[in-house]
Enzyme design. Structure first.
Site, PDB file in Angstrom:
ATOM      1  N   SER A 149      -1.627   1.792   3.599  1.00  0.00           N
ATOM      2  CA  SER A 149      -2.958   2.247   3.869  1.00  0.00           C
ATOM      3  C   SER A 149      -3.523   2.192   2.454  1.00  0.00           C
ATOM      4  CB  SER A 149      -2.452   3.795   3.847  1.00  0.00           C
ATOM      5  OG  SER A 149      -3.371   4.682   3.401  1.00  0.00           O
ATOM      6  N   TYR A 162       2.095  10.495  -0.054  1.00  0.00           N
ATOM      7  CA  TYR A 162       1.954   9.476   0.888  1.00  0.00           C
ATOM      8  C   TYR A 162       1.481   8.085   0.205  1.00  0.00           C
ATOM      9  CZ  TYR A 162       0.193   7.104   5.172  1.00  0.00           C
ATOM     10  OH  TYR A 162      -0.084   6.277   6.174  1.00  0.00           O
TER      11      TYR A 162
END
Length: 250
Positions: A149, A162
């Site tokens: 990501s 995350y």
């Protein structure tokens, strides 16, 4: 009978984690349509069987289904042993399983939540590489592809858990790829950008899902990265499509 150009992965063995929904499901179906035999990992048998129905309807071939929680490290080692016995190699490894965790200030992260994010997004993928490395080396052109990501580098507020897990993933995959320099194995990460997944809907509940691409639009890029007759780039490959935002999640 499909042409060779339509099935560039014919005869290749592909293991896909997180294969029962979202990006992982789309990749599993895309690899199968490209001719690969898919070994699909997921936590629930019912979801795996639904995926197999989709693959069979599209290709006339069944997938190998493996109900497994990736956080069970011994299960990955046992799976590697079973794949060695049955196939003797692994051509393609795709790590698409992941969890978002809580979006909260770093100082408010719950230790158990942190451990769950790291166990799923980072440690499980390291154990996956560790277990499957001998099988990838036995392939003529092993490919290990992991979903990352943009928050791994953008350091967006409230995404600390995350983001840290994806930054760690990019680091371990990059190190592994460098270690494979004198072999035929190549490893890389793919940043899909904004995708129409359940995870993204949880992170952006007010977003129109039709404003971002469906996961199956990513599959051709993964197929391209997995081909034995292509030399994939190292590092992070960023998928470009309409409607993407700076914060991408798998």
């Amino acid at each position: 009978m499909k042409s060779e150009s339509a099935t560039p992965l014919a005869g290749r063995i592909a293991l896909v984690t997180g294969a029962t929904r979202g990006i992982g499901e789309a990749i599993a179906v895309g690899l199968a349509k490209a001719g690969a035999h898919v070994i699909a990992l997921g936590r629930t048998q019912g979801a795996l069987e639904a995926l197999d129905d989709t693959i069979f309807a599209a290709t006339g071939e069944h997938a190998t289904l493996v109900p497994l929680d990736l956080r069970e490290a011994d299960g990955l080692d046992q799976l590697a042993a079973a794949l060695q016995t049955r196939f003797g190699k692994l051509d393609i490894l795709v790590g698409a399983a992941g969890v978002l965790g809580a979006l909260t200030p770093v100082g408010h992260l719950d230790p158990k939540g942190w451990d769950m994010i790291m166990a799923t997004n980072l440690t499980a993928n390291w154990r996956l590489i560790r277990a499957m490395d001998p099988l990838l080396r036995r392939a003529d052109a092993g490919r290990a592809i992991f979903i990352t990501s943009s928050v791994a580098k953008s350091h967006r507020a409230f995404w600390g858990g995350y983001a840290a897990s994806k930054a760690g993933l990019e680091a371990i995959v990059g190190c592994y790829n460098d270690e494979m320099e004198n072999t035929t194995v190549r490893a890389l990460c793919v940043d899909p950008g904004a995708m129409r997944t359940r995870m993204r809907a949880g992170a952006f509940p007010g977003e129109d899902p039709l404003s971002v691409p469906a996961p199956d639009t990513l599959a051709p890029l993964i197929v391209e990265m997995a081909r034995a007759d292509r030399e994939p780039p190292g590092g992070v490959v960023v998928f470009k499509a309409r409607g993407q935002e700076s914060a991408s999640i798998g």
